[in-house]
Design a protein around this motif. Structure first.
Motif, mmCIF file in Angstrom:
data_model
loop_
_atom_site.group_PDB
_atom_site.id
_atom_site.type_symbol
_atom_site.label_atom_id
_atom_site.label_comp_id
_atom_site.label_asym_id
_atom_site.label_seq_id
_atom_site.Cartn_x
_atom_site.Cartn_y
_atom_site.Cartn_z
ATOM 1 N N ARG A 197 31.276 -20.729 -9.300
ATOM 2 C CA ARG A 197 30.243 -21.457 -10.023
ATOM 3 C C ARG A 197 28.875 -20.783 -9.981
ATOM 4 N N ALA A 198 28.711 -19.801 -9.088
ATOM 5 C CA ALA A 198 27.387 -19.196 -8.895
ATOM 6 C C ALA A 198 26.958 -18.368 -10.107
ATOM 7 N N ASP A 199 25.660 -18.362 -10.394
ATOM 8 C CA ASP A 199 25.125 -17.500 -11.454
ATOM 9 C C ASP A 199 25.151 -16.045 -11.015
ATOM 10 N N GLN A 200 24.907 -15.831 -9.730
ATOM 11 C CA GLN A 200 24.963 -14.470 -9.171
ATOM 12 C C GLN A 200 25.601 -14.550 -7.799
ATOM 13 N N VAL A 201 26.407 -13.562 -7.490
ATOM 14 C CA VAL A 201 26.894 -13.420 -6.121
ATOM 15 C C VAL A 201 26.277 -12.146 -5.559
ATOM 16 N N LEU A 202 25.664 -12.257 -4.381
ATOM 17 C CA LEU A 202 25.161 -11.073 -3.691
ATOM 18 C C LEU A 202 26.131 -10.759 -2.561
ATOM 19 N N VAL A 203 26.641 -9.543 -2.553
ATOM 20 C CA VAL A 203 27.590 -9.148 -1.517
ATOM 21 C C VAL A 203 26.835 -8.359 -0.459
ATOM 22 N N LEU A 204 26.844 -8.869 0.760
ATOM 23 C CA LEU A 204 26.111 -8.235 1.857
ATOM 24 C C LEU A 204 27.068 -7.511 2.794
ATOM 25 N N ASP A 205 26.649 -6.326 3.184
ATOM 26 C CA ASP A 205 27.414 -5.581 4.183
ATOM 27 C C ASP A 205 26.406 -4.910 5.104
ATOM 28 N N ASP A 206 26.461 -5.286 6.366
ATOM 29 C CA ASP A 206 25.577 -4.681 7.356
ATOM 30 C C ASP A 206 24.107 -4.671 6.910
ATOM 31 N N GLY A 207 23.665 -5.804 6.377
ATOM 32 C CA GLY A 207 22.257 -5.956 6.036
ATOM 33 C C GLY A 207 21.838 -5.438 4.671
ATOM 34 N N ARG A 208 22.780 -4.848 3.953
ATOM 35 C CA ARG A 208 22.449 -4.341 2.613
ATOM 36 C C ARG A 208 23.177 -5.136 1.547
ATOM 37 N N ILE A 209 22.550 -5.251 0.376
ATOM 38 C CA ILE A 209 23.284 -5.778 -0.782
ATOM 39 C C ILE A 209 24.082 -4.617 -1.351
ATOM 40 N N VAL A 210 25.395 -4.681 -1.204
ATOM 41 C CA VAL A 210 26.223 -3.558 -1.642
ATOM 42 C C VAL A 210 26.806 -3.782 -3.030
ATOM 43 N N ASP A 211 26.779 -5.014 -3.498
ATOM 44 C CA ASP A 211 27.261 -5.279 -4.846
ATOM 45 C C ASP A 211 26.708 -6.622 -5.291
ATOM 46 N N ARG A 212 26.625 -6.824 -6.597
ATOM 47 C CA ARG A 212 26.134 -8.106 -7.107
ATOM 48 C C ARG A 212 26.683 -8.333 -8.491
ATOM 49 N N GLY A 213 26.785 -9.581 -8.874
ATOM 50 C CA GLY A 213 27.302 -9.917 -10.201
ATOM 51 C C GLY A 213 27.896 -11.309 -10.179
ATOM 52 N N THR A 214 28.570 -11.665 -11.259
ATOM 53 C CA THR A 214 29.271 -12.945 -11.253
ATOM 54 C C THR A 214 30.621 -12.737 -10.568
ATOM 55 N N HIS A 215 31.252 -13.839 -10.237
ATOM 56 C CA HIS A 215 32.579 -13.788 -9.631
ATOM 57 C C HIS A 215 33.534 -12.930 -10.464
ATOM 58 N N ASP A 216 33.553 -13.167 -11.773
ATOM 59 C CA ASP A 216 34.486 -12.435 -12.639
ATOM 60 C C ASP A 216 34.194 -10.936 -12.659
ATOM 61 N N GLU A 217 32.903 -10.605 -12.750
ATOM 62 C CA GLU A 217 32.527 -9.181 -12.749
ATOM 63 C C GLU A 217 32.956 -8.516 -11.442
ATOM 64 N N LEU A 218 32.672 -9.188 -10.338
ATOM 65 C CA LEU A 218 32.954 -8.578 -9.032
ATOM 66 C C LEU A 218 34.450 -8.456 -8.784
ATOM 67 N N LEU A 219 35.175 -9.435 -9.267
ATOM 68 C CA LEU A 219 36.623 -9.415 -9.042
ATOM 69 C C LEU A 219 37.301 -8.349 -9.889
ATOM 70 N N SER A 220 36.643 -7.956 -10.988
ATOM 71 C CA SER A 220 37.262 -6.996 -11.900
ATOM 72 C C SER A 220 37.172 -5.567 -11.384
ATOM 73 N N ARG A 221 36.400 -5.328 -10.303
ATOM 74 C CA ARG A 221 36.327 -3.969 -9.787
ATOM 75 C C ARG A 221 36.656 -3.941 -8.296
ATOM 76 N N PRO A 222 37.199 -2.817 -7.836
ATOM 77 C CA PRO A 222 37.510 -2.738 -6.415
ATOM 78 C C PRO A 222 36.236 -2.729 -5.589
ATOM 79 N N GLY A 223 36.334 -3.193 -4.380
ATOM 80 C CA GLY A 223 35.150 -3.208 -3.514
ATOM 81 C C GLY A 223 35.242 -4.325 -2.497
ATOM 82 N N LEU A 224 34.150 -4.482 -1.774
ATOM 83 C CA LEU A 224 34.122 -5.443 -0.672
ATOM 84 C C LEU A 224 34.385 -6.870 -1.155
ATOM 85 N N TYR A 225 33.847 -7.187 -2.342
ATOM 86 C CA TYR A 225 34.051 -8.546 -2.843
ATOM 87 C C TYR A 225 35.532 -8.860 -2.950
ATOM 88 N N ARG A 226 36.252 -7.951 -3.589
ATOM 89 C CA ARG A 226 37.678 -8.189 -3.776
ATOM 90 C C ARG A 226 38.406 -8.237 -2.436
#
Ligand code: ATP
Ligand code: MG
Length: 300
Positions: free
Chosen positions: A244-273
């Motif tokens: 439901r979020a407008d933006q998801v910020l993905v944090l790893d060790d104090g950094r924002i390593v990825d950001r986007g909507t759930h659908d955008e983030l799920l469509s690419r490999p990475g920490l979110y997935r």
């Protein structure tokens, strides 16, 4: 895997510090003229290259983002990635070492702390209840609130029903010398407390992690109403909040390593997935536990 979903000792120590600050810094009076105050603040939150250190350890590194008024920002990351640290800055439980945090374009170091606290409602990871009645716990920060106001906030937080079931309803004593409440019940009381402030900015730190699936669903429904028109930061361990979020910020060790909507983030490999997959497994095994034991499936 349970990785990332249990509190470590250090985080608990942090939570104790937050509780203390919450008690010390909460506004003790509230303007009756809240509509006016809320009207003045739109709730746009901007981080510009924010870096935070505890000692010589950097816990937030060059964090930048913009949350437009009314948006929902979900934070996702493993334990210790900086989610609580990031949100604690917005209510000024800490100040950034470097960089700037702006609310409605104004550096928060220029804001009066009490005005800020009235505009930023926080539900902590481990909600704190005072040794007093449920009523006073909810009305804390707004001692002049009427019974109707408190009841309305409790209803929105999905707490009214369980409160009515307590021996003395709103006047049941809780906390150290009173009745023990479950983690989920405490969170709902804390949520009612935050709602009563009618803040423009709402921070929900893991606010539904300690409740069972059915309560989780009910709280989600309630939250949708509560979050409407407020800039909300939600530290989400649940898929429904992320979706439901407008933006998801993905944090790893104090950094924002990825950001986007759930659908955008799920469509690419990475920490979110990765986290998403891991959580989904954790989620189903938790269901099994709930079925086997017939209890609430609490994580803690
Ligand atoms: P969790 O999912 O477990 O709640 P989190 O993402 O909220 O984790 P934070 O609590 O923000 O993580 O912690 C980020 C880092 O900062 C961790 O390494 C933690 O140990 C450290 N930390 C947090 N608060 C303090 C403090 N008061 N003093 C020292 N170190 C701290
Ligand atoms: Mg945390």
């Amino acid at each position: 895997s349970q990785l990332g979903f249990f509190l470590n000792n250090l985080t608990q120590a942090t939570a104790a510090g937050e509780r203390l600050l919450e008690i010390l810094d909460y506004p003790d009076t509230l303007d009756r003229d809240r509509e006016h105050l809320t009207g003045e603040i739109k709730g746009r939150v901007e981080f510009r290259n924010v870096t935070v250190r505890y000692g010589n350890v950097e816990v937030l590194k060059n964090v930048s983002f913009v949350a437009e008024p009314g948006e929902t920002i979900a934070l996702l990351g493993l334990t210790g990635s900086g989610k609580t640290s990031l949100t604690s800055l917005i209510a000024r439980f800490y100040d950034a070492g470097e960089g700037q945090i702006l609310i409605d374009g104004e550096d928060i170091r220029h804001w009066d702390r009490h005005t800020l606290r009235r505009q930023v409602g926080v539900v902590f990871q481990e909600p704190f209840l005072f040794s007093t009645t449920i009523f006073a716990n909810i009305a804390y920060g707004r001692p002049n609130a009427s019974e109707e106001d408190v009841e309305r906030a409790a209803t929105l937080a999905d707490a009214a029903e369980f409160i009515h079931g307590l021996p003395e309803g709103y006047f049941t004593l809780v906390g150290e010398r009173g009745m023990g409440l479950s983690g989920g019940q405490k969170q709902r009381v804390a949520l009612a407390r935050a709602i009563l402030l009618n803040p423009s900015i709402l921070i929900l730190d893991d606010a539904t992690s300690a409740v069972d699936m059915e309560t989780e669903y009910q709280i989600q429904q309630a939250l949708q109403q509560v979050m409407a028109g407020r800039t909300t930061f939600i530290i989400a361990h649940r898929i429904s909040s992320l979706k439901r979020a407008d933006q998801v910020l993905v944090l790893d060790d104090g950094r924002i390593v990825d950001r986007g909507t759930h659908d955008e983030l799920l469509s690419r490999p990475g920490l979110y997935r990765e986290i998403f997959d891991m959580q989904f497994q954790d989620f189903s095994s938790m269901n099994n536990v709930a079925v086997l034991t017939g209890t609430s499936g609490s994580r803690h």
